[in-house]
Design a protein around this motif. Structure first.
Motif, mmCIF file in Angstrom:
data_model
loop_
_atom_site.group_PDB
_atom_site.id
_atom_site.type_symbol
_atom_site.label_atom_id
_atom_site.label_comp_id
_atom_site.label_asym_id
_atom_site.label_seq_id
_atom_site.Cartn_x
_atom_site.Cartn_y
_atom_site.Cartn_z
ATOM 1 N N LYS A 17 -3.918 30.081 42.226
ATOM 2 C CA LYS A 17 -3.877 28.545 42.576
ATOM 3 C C LYS A 17 -2.488 27.637 42.287
ATOM 4 O O LYS A 17 -2.568 27.274 43.512
ATOM 5 C CB LYS A 17 -5.049 28.064 41.506
ATOM 6 C CG LYS A 17 -6.846 28.568 42.242
ATOM 7 C CD LYS A 17 -7.857 27.326 41.596
ATOM 8 C CE LYS A 17 -9.258 27.295 42.368
ATOM 9 N NZ LYS A 17 -10.793 27.577 40.718
ATOM 10 N N VAL A 20 -0.716 28.969 44.633
ATOM 11 C CA VAL A 20 -1.099 27.924 46.429
ATOM 12 C C VAL A 20 -0.632 27.017 46.352
ATOM 13 O O VAL A 20 0.079 26.610 47.747
ATOM 14 C CB VAL A 20 -2.092 28.376 46.405
ATOM 15 C CG1 VAL A 20 -2.926 27.226 47.623
ATOM 16 C CG2 VAL A 20 -2.947 29.959 46.658
ATOM 17 N N ALA A 21 -1.048 26.147 45.165
ATOM 18 C CA ALA A 21 -0.407 25.094 45.440
ATOM 19 C C ALA A 21 0.691 24.330 45.718
ATOM 20 O O ALA A 21 2.052 23.985 46.203
ATOM 21 C CB ALA A 21 -0.535 24.245 44.064
ATOM 22 N N ALA A 68 -1.617 36.846 42.705
ATOM 23 C CA ALA A 68 -0.946 35.838 42.832
ATOM 24 C C ALA A 68 -0.063 35.284 43.756
ATOM 25 O O ALA A 68 -0.500 34.361 44.742
ATOM 26 C CB ALA A 68 -0.307 34.403 41.440
ATOM 27 N N ALA A 71 -2.012 35.470 47.416
ATOM 28 C CA ALA A 71 -2.584 34.392 47.537
ATOM 29 C C ALA A 71 -1.246 33.561 48.433
ATOM 30 O O ALA A 71 -1.886 32.443 49.071
ATOM 31 C CB ALA A 71 -3.382 33.702 46.854
#
Ligand code: B12
Length: 210
Positions: A17, A20-21, A68, A71
């Motif tokens: 996450k 991605v951010a 990760a 993604a």
């Protein structure tokens, strides 16, 4: 740049996450997709590969890092295409016919993708004809994985089929998987063997340069 460093660290730590951010933040802040790929994702996966070789991290950590990376790469991909970042080469990867093991194959595919290669994932239980179709579709490298002593012999028959189809000269063939050795790779006429996913990245670079 702080974002690139944070993106690299997110990949190393396997924080999908956050990765991605950071990619979204970077793009919004005007950083080029190619820079985010090279200095964030590829740098992160290279570090994970290094840590794995040094025995500092193991397969589970590498898988989490690769997820990760994948993604974040999914978010980055349309921007890379728009920027026209060239692919380093197209790799068709699959587990040989009769073999359903795909954890190692997926890891190799993810590491290569994170290193700028275009991946054509043919899946598991792949017959020679599918590899041949992928070469005709433009793959520069065929990467075969086998985990069973009963299916590793299908690597040889696949190489033979590629030769019979008249395509051997236009493709580099690499092999790997727990029962495979360098001497087996030489014996069956492959161009290279690597024992793990990070050395597979080096190997692809080498065989494409040869
Ligand atoms: C998980 C597993 C399974 C899972 C697979 C799940 C999946 N989605 O993959 C399941 C339960 C389905 C399974 C089934 C079977 N399995 Co199994 N399995 C394993 C196990 C425990 C781990 C394999 C693994 O994922 N390792 C982790 C990954 C990361 O490592 P890796 O695959 O070696 O990949 C690394 C490198 O080899 C390299 N690499 C891999 N591919 C490639 C490709 C290239 C091009 C390159 C450069 C590098 C490279 O990079 C990878 C990353 O570093 C192994 C034991 C073992 N220690 O290997 C047995 C093992 C492979 N299985 C075995 C057997 C016998 C079977 C079955 C026949 C069991 C049965 N009687 O039904 C079936 C066969 C099914 C089939 N037709 O394929 C035997 C094989 C024995 C032999 N000598 O042939 C093993 C060795 C277990 C044992 N000790 O007996 N298995």
């Amino acid at each position: 740049m702080a974002i690139l460093e944070e993106l690299r660290a997110a990949v190393v730590d396997g924080l999908a996450k956050v990765a991605v951010a950071k990619v979204s933040e970077g793009l919004a802040g005007g950083i080029e997709a190619g820079t985010l790929l090279r200095e964030g994702l590829i740098a992160g996966m290279a570090e994970v590969g290094q840590l794995y070789e040094e025995g500092e991290v193991f397969v589970p950590e590498m898988l989490v890092a690769a997820r990760a990376m994948s993604a974040a790469l999914a978010v980055l991909k349309p921007h890379l295409v728009a920027e026209g970042v060239p692919s380093n080469g197209r790799v068709a990867i699959g587990t040989t016919q009769g073999d359903l093991h795909d954890i190692g194959k997926n890891l190799v595919a993810m590491m290569l993708e994170g290193s700028g290669y275009e991946i054509v994932d043919l899946g598991v239980d792949v017959p020679a004809a599918k590899f041949i179709e992928a070469i005709r579709g433009g793959a520069n490298v065929v990467a075969m994985s086998a985990l069973l002593t009963t299916t590793m012999t299908n690597m040889q028959s696949t190489i033979e089929a590629i030769r019979e189809a008249g395509l051997r000269e236009q493709v580099r063939i690499i092999v790997g998987g727990a029962p495979i050795t360098k001497s087996y790779a030489d014996e069956i006429g492959a161009d290279g063997y690597a024992e793990d996913a990070s050395s597979a990245v080096r190997l692809v670079k080498e065989v494409l340069a040869a």
